[in-house]
Scaffold this motif. Structure first.
Motif, short mmCIF file in Angstrom:
data_model
loop_
_atom_site.label_atom_id
_atom_site.label_comp_id
_atom_site.label_asym_id
_atom_site.label_seq_id
_atom_site.Cartn_x
_atom_site.Cartn_y
_atom_site.Cartn_z
N GLN A 1 0.79 -1.28 -0.09
CA GLN A 1 -0.01 0.01 -0.04
C GLN A 1 0.84 1.24 0.03
O GLN A 1 0.24 2.18 -0.81
CB GLN A 1 -1.00 -0.03 1.08
N SER B 1 -11.07 3.56 -1.82
CA SER B 1 -10.34 4.74 -0.98
C SER B 1 -9.06 4.78 -1.25
O SER B 1 -8.18 3.84 -1.51
CB SER B 1 -10.45 4.16 0.29
N GLN C 1 -6.92 5.28 0.72
CA GLN C 1 -6.39 4.41 1.92
C GLN C 1 -6.02 3.05 1.69
O GLN C 1 -5.54 2.23 2.31
CB GLN C 1 -6.82 4.88 3.24
N LYS C 2 -6.97 2.46 0.81
CA LYS C 2 -7.01 0.99 0.35
C LYS C 2 -6.84 0.77 -1.11
O LYS C 2 -7.95 0.52 -1.77
CB LYS C 2 -7.99 0.45 1.08
#
Length: 400
Positions: free
Chosen positions: A188, A230, A232-233
């Motif tokens: 990530q 997202s 974040q993901k």
């Protein structure tokens, strides 16, 4: 012989809500997705055939009436209908995917059977032992990903975007397969380093509808929006907008997908015809199971220049699209009111009325009047007549 045929609806969440019901002239259910309409004999969703006042799954009918397929089909493909015809309404992007060769499918299917993996297990990849070459013809402006761009174009896409410049350095030292393997296994932190600056830089232009649809930045933002991804993901598949060809097919144009070529439908409606298989190896942009080792084993990383299938010529009233496929061919039949076409099929065929209305008959059967969205199964060796009752066109799936 000709028989009325009713297909099977598939309610995947990426599907639209209205196009397929309107095409089929059926009522819509509230909050329901109508992604695909299948016409064929695949065991997971066989069409229903009407014969002598009774209904029967098409796969059962074919098993019980082997001559319906024709000698050529049986010799090449056994006692099964070799193709599957679909209508798709792609409201949200599909997963990046590819399909195995016949040999790869046989090996994979046998291996998963040996492991005792249930056919309905979410981690099951090989649902059958067949390959899945496929073609599509656009029913609207249609956008998709298709195969790796040439390396120079990928490098150019990276170099003009500062956050992707480190990827250009990597790619210069690697072949496409090794580079793609590294991308698909990125963590990530790396994905954020590459993609978050692009998201931030292009968000205002995207929301103001100022990004061109040929620009991979548009599809990055569009896909994140449509699939609720997202920052974040992040999904490694998002990098593929910079790796793969972004293809636009106008209405009536199409493309052919051979084994191993990565692709993803992004938006629009189409006709899809393929070998009768449901084998899909996924490469991101999906909540479904992604098997990276299997993906890297099957994927074809050669550089591809997309070959667009041309629109059926207006002057050709009966036209067959050209593809390398041996499992299927797609025919387009145009008709005015009162116009008649006399046709013969050596293999089993499926006819679907896409617009207008026809009378379909042959010497051995009661004539059928078919309206838009209705279909018929035509047995091998049949000489049949298509008479236009209302201007439009039909499609026929058959062997080449």
């Amino acid at each position: 012989m000709i028989y009325k045929l009713v297909g099977a609806l598939r309610h995947y969440i990426w599907g639209g809500r209205h196009y397929i019901p309107q095409l089929l002239n059926i009522p819509t259910e509230e909050n329901q997705h109508y992604a695909e309409y299948w016409l064929g004999a695949h065991a997971s969703a066989p069409s229903i055939l009407e014969t002598e006042g009774k209904i029967q799954p098409l796969n059962d009918f074919v098993c019980q009436n082997s001559t319906a397929l024709g000698a050529q089909s049986t010799a090449l493909f056994g006692h099964a209908l070799p193709y599957l015809l679909k209508i798709l309404d792609v409201a949200k992007p599909l997963s990046i995917q590819l399909h195995p060769t016949k040999r790869q499918a046989e090996i994979g299917f046998a291996a998963e059977n040996a492991k005792g993996i249930d056919l309905n297990d979410p981690k099951r990849i090989y649902k059958d032992d067949n390959h899945k070459p496929e073609m599509m013809i656009a029913l609207s402006d249609f956008w998709l990903l298709h195969g790796f761009k040439c390396k120079d174009k990928i490098l150019a896409a990276f170099e003009c975007r500062p956050s992707l410049a480190p990827l250009a350095e990597k790619l210069r030292k690697q072949d496409l397969h090794d580079f793609y393997a590294e991308i698909m296994q990125a963590d990530q932190a790396s994905l954020a380093q590459w993609l978050v600056p692009l998201i931030e830089q292009n968000y205002a232009a995207y929301t103001a509808d100022k990004l061109d649809l040929t620009n991979p930045d548009y599809w990055l933002l569009y896909t994140m929006d449509a699939m609720e991804i997202s920052p974040q993901k992040l999904d490694a598949g998002l990098i593929c907008f910079y790796l793969f060809n972004i293809v636009h097919c106008k209405i009536g144009e199409g493309i052919y997908q051979e084994a191993g070529i990565p692709h993803a439908y992004l938006r629009g409606q189409n006709i899809e015809l393929m070998a009768c298989s449901d084998n899909v190896i996924r490469g991101g942009l999906t909540p479904k199971y992604v098997d990276i080792p299997e993906l890297l084993k099957i994927i074809d990383c050669r550089e591809v220049e997309p070959q667009i299938i041309s629109v059926a010529p207006q002057a050709s009233r009966v036209f067959t699209y050209s593809t390398p496929a041996k499992d299927f061919a797609l025919q387009n039949i145009r008709y005015e009111c009162g116009e008649t076409h006399h046709l013969t099929t050596q293999s089993a065929a499926i006819l679907m009325v896409m617009k207008g209305q026809v009378k379909l008959d042959c010497a051995e059967s009661t004539a059928l009047n078919l309206e838009q969205g209705e279909a018929a199964f035509i047995t091998a060796g049949s000489s049949y007549r298509v008479e236009g009752l209302m201007e439009g066109y039909a499609i026929v799936a058959k062997l080449p």
